[in-house]
Enzyme design. Structure first.
Site, short mmCIF file in Angstrom:
data_model
loop_
_atom_site.label_atom_id
_atom_site.label_comp_id
_atom_site.label_asym_id
_atom_site.label_seq_id
_atom_site.Cartn_x
_atom_site.Cartn_y
_atom_site.Cartn_z
N GLU A 1 24.87 33.14 32.90
CA GLU A 1 25.32 31.81 32.49
C GLU A 1 26.71 31.47 32.98
O GLU A 1 27.14 30.32 32.91
CB GLU A 1 25.22 31.70 30.97
CG GLU A 1 23.77 31.62 30.55
CD GLU A 1 23.52 31.87 29.08
OE1 GLU A 1 23.00 30.99 28.42
OE2 GLU A 1 23.84 32.97 28.59
N GLY B 1 13.33 30.64 32.48
CA GLY B 1 13.37 30.28 31.07
C GLY B 1 14.56 29.38 30.77
O GLY B 1 14.41 28.30 30.25
N ALA C 1 20.72 41.96 30.76
CA ALA C 1 20.99 43.02 31.73
C ALA C 1 21.81 44.14 31.10
O ALA C 1 21.46 45.32 31.21
CB ALA C 1 21.74 42.44 32.93
#
Ligand code: MOS
Length: 743
Positions: free
Chosen positions: A702, A236, A507
């Site tokens: 990220e 995504g 998460a």
């Protein structure tokens, strides 16, 4: 189990082709196929649209244009995240960017739909649009805030101008970053099956609840009528946080025809329709004492936005926390263009922001003749330098020191362009990484069944990151079960609502909620056993209970979970846990919560052609506690590789006549391939951030890209003495600065 490198529990199904993705479903009869027709102008309006020829084409069931679409809800701008807002499609005659959908062709096969698409006859009245960011930069305006009022557009501490003017060593440079795209492996795709008033929507989505809300408010129907199914998502990176045209169009067609309808975007369409990382121009000013201590930092960012729908990357926000300096300034400005709208792309903000700031820090290190690692260590703040609050758990210096040691940083050539191996000019570069740790409301349920197995349920998604696996580990630890007795079910709107996968929060949101659910379930089980005269644990004090190997032990007495459940709850027993919004968690007021890292890169640059090869790269990270050593490392390495692409390859090129992205495929929009990436490793320091959550874990998805590109860029400078500030660093920008060719 938590922390172990457990193999992906969904791996065998994926490898065997048994993991069914949105476009592959086939549950309810033969579906029809939709193909999106995109505008071939960048600005203007449709003056005539004739579908007759397309409708007569073989296999075509319907052609839909803005004349045929049902009433649609308008986006409610008071909804804090756009992902939940209505997403009207084919709602106007005017065209707001190149490639915007102007029709949908629905046919018996994909090929028939695609063949008929060019037969839709369209006349446009084109208008002159603004497509050139550099030419329009003077039109920049200040947005009200970043991220829906939660983050200020600008900040100022001390007196930047005075501090900068008196600093003995100054860097004042402008860096530019290009249009970049998420491009997940699985294209954006949707299958909608109508069942009476209800719609079953198989859609590739990062946030199930947002997909449901967005479809419901666009179609103006009750969200309860919409059933989202998205157990597997093939990547995504931000581009599936919100649903796009394919989903709404599939729903329109399925309702109009009362048939299941599939719509997928082609790879080329994805470039125009699923959001782009804004291009940016960033001025960075650093003023320092001769010993390297920063006196003044300014980071001013100007980026593009679509004229009709604002999107802002919070590019300078981590600059607010990264280094100490008494005088500081950050700014964000937007340039309205007639280009596709910006959307979140992995590490929105930090990724381009750190390219600029960490390049500037490298420039400062050379100006000071100081080791760039030492320069960063010297500017380590005690408190968050703008908010004045303590850091929850900051280990940037450890990452820098550990990385330098492991990488062999001491053999770095201190002078640029001083190390040569045959035709290769060799250079070392490094950069720091920082990313905010976010938290959002998420619920997870866990159910223990009479056979002693556990089922975990949430509408949380696994976008390839490893959610199934880490939730399995948390449940195994939480209930004392072997992992093969835990089954995780995700991605359905009937399940407890989560904030999905995004912002590197998936998460920790979902694992924290599951940890709490397991706690609640253990209490229920102990109360049940303790009150049950038939239990071996009857009347015992549950305070000393241990859940191990599928059973409960209190002192010398024990019983299996399946015995307790089968006797008392033959249908199973369930508990739910939740994670709070960060606005409801006082730690977000009292502390600055981030994850950290340090990247080290070695490149070789061909002395004759300026071809740049990455020779090796290392990242050392601090993310609190790691949930799964293997999936965390994979996430970090994936981010680092993307950083290499941002430094050297990725760039969307705009046609100045139409605003089209010209290089809209993966042959021309370059991303790193295996041959580009040699030795890359990611190391995570042991840790536990007790301010982040009960598990001590922070997001990793990220962090890996943050600063990675700057380390590569700085290595290119170290190799060649050529500083390229216009990313990506392609060889024609380096070549003119290289020393004359050898004879
Ligand atoms: Mo991420 S760019 O929030 O999926």
């Amino acid at each position: 189990m938590i922390g172990q490198a457990l193999d992906r529990v969904d791996g065998p199904a994926k490898v065997a082709g048994q993991a069914t993705y949105a476009y592959e479903h086939w549950d309810d009869g033969q579906p029809l196929y939709g193909f999106v027709v995109g505008a071939t102008i960048g600005t203007g309006r449709i003056t005539r649209i004739d579908t007759a020829r397309a409708e007569r084409s073989p296999g075509v069931h319907m052609v839909m244009t803005h004349h045929d679409t049902p009433a649609q809800g308008a986006p409610d701008l008071s909804i804090p995240f756009e992902y939940w807002r209505a997403f009207p499609v084919l709602s106007r005659a005017d065209v707001r960017h190149y490639g915007e959908p102007v029709a949908l062709v629905v046919a018996a096969t994909f090929e028939q739909a695609r063949a008929a698409a060019p037969l839709v006859d369209i006349e446009y009245a084109g208008e002159a649009g603004s497509y050139d960011f550099a030419a329009c930069r003077h039109q920049a305006y200040a947005p009200d805030s970043l991220i829906y009022g939660m983050i200020p557009t600008d900040t100022a501490v001390g007196d930047f101008d005075a501090g900068f003017d008196t600093a003995p060593v100054r860097i004042d440079e402008r860096y530019t970053t290009p249009y970049e795209f998420s491009q997940p492996m699985e294209p954006h795709a949707c299958l909608v099956e109508p069942h009476g008033e209800d719609l079953i929507v198989h859609v590739s989505s990062q946030i199930v609840d947002a997909a449901r809300a967005s479809i419901a408010s666009t179609l103006q129907i009750d969200p309860e009528r919409i059933h989202i199914v998205t157990p597997y998502v093939g990547g995504g990176f931000g581009s599936k946080l919100r649903i796009h045209h394919e989903t709404i169009l599939a729903a329109f067609a399925a309702r109009a025809l009362n048939r299941p309808v599939k719509v997928a975007l082609t790879r080329q369409q994805i470039f125009h329709l699923t959001g782009v990382r804004p291009t940016s121009s960033q001025r960075v000013r650093l003023g320092a004492e001769r010993d390297g201590r920063l006196v003044a930092i300014a980071h001013e960012v100007t980026m593009h936005t679509n004229r009709h729908e604002e999107y802002i990357e919070p590019t300078a926000t981590t600059t607010r926390s990264l280094y100490a300096a008494p005088h500081r300034l950050t700014r964000h400005r937007l340039v309205p263009l007639d280009l596709p709208r910006g959307e979140d792309v992995r590490a929105p903000g930090e990724a381009p922001g750190l390219l600029a700031v960490e390049s500037a820090m490298d420039e400062l290190a050379y100006a000071l003749e100081m080791d760039p690692v030492e320069l960063r260590i010297r500017n380590e703040p005690e408190l968050d330098p703008e908010r004045g609050v303590p850091f929850s758990d900051r280990h940037l210096v450890e990452c820098l020191r550990d990385g330098a040691r492991r990488f062999g940083w001491e053999s770095r050539p201190a002078q640029a362009a001083s190390l040569r191996e045959g035709r290769w000019m060799v250079g070392y570069g490094m950069a720091a990484a920082i990313r905010g740790h976010l938290q959002a409301p998420t619920k997870v349920a866990v159910r223990l069944q009479a056979d002693g197995t556990a089922v975990v349920r949430s509408d949380m998604t696994d976008i390839g990151t490893g959610t199934y696996t880490i939730l399995t580990q948390v449940a195994a630890d939480g209930l004392g079960l072997p992992p093969d007795r835990v089954r995780v079910e995700l991605g359905r709107s009937e399940f407890p609502v989560s904030m999905g996968s995004g912002g590197s929060w998936g998460a920790t949101n979902s694992c924290t909620a599951l940890h709490r659910a397991c706690e609640a379930l253990r209490e229920k089980l102990l109360a049940t056993a303790s009150n049950d005269a038939r239990s071996a644990l009857h009347g015992l004090d549950p305070a000393g209970a241990a859940f191990v190997d599928g059973g409960v032990r209190i002192g010398g007495a024990s019983e299996t979970l399946s015995e307790i459940v089968a006797r008392n709850h033959p249908d199973g027993v369930e508990a739910e846990g939740e994670t709070l919004a960060m606005t409801d968690d006082p730690n977000y007021q009292d502390y600055a919560l981030h994850s950290y890292g340090a990247h080290f890169a070695e490149v070789g640059v061909d002395a004759d052609t300026a071809e740049i090869r990455l020779r090796r790269m290392l990242g050392v990270f601090s993310v609190g506690r790691v949930l799964n050593a293997k999936t965390a490392r994979s996430q970090l390495i994936g981010g680092m590789i993307w950083g290499v692409g941002a430094a050297l390859e990725e760039e969307g090129a705009v046609d100045p006549r139409s605003g089209a992205f010209v290089n809209r495929d993966l042959a021309q929009y370059l991303v790193p391939v295996h041959a580009d990436i040699s030795e890359v490793d990611a190391v995570v320091l042991d840790g536990f951030d007790d301010k982040a959550n009960v598990l001590g874990a922070k997001g990793v998805g990220e962090l890996g890209i943050c600063g990675a590109g700057a380390a590569v860029a700085n290595a290119v400078f170290n190799a060649t003495g050529v500083r390229v500030r216009d990313f990506p660093i392609t060889l024609e920008k380096v070549l003119p600065g290289l020393p004359p060719m050898d004879d």
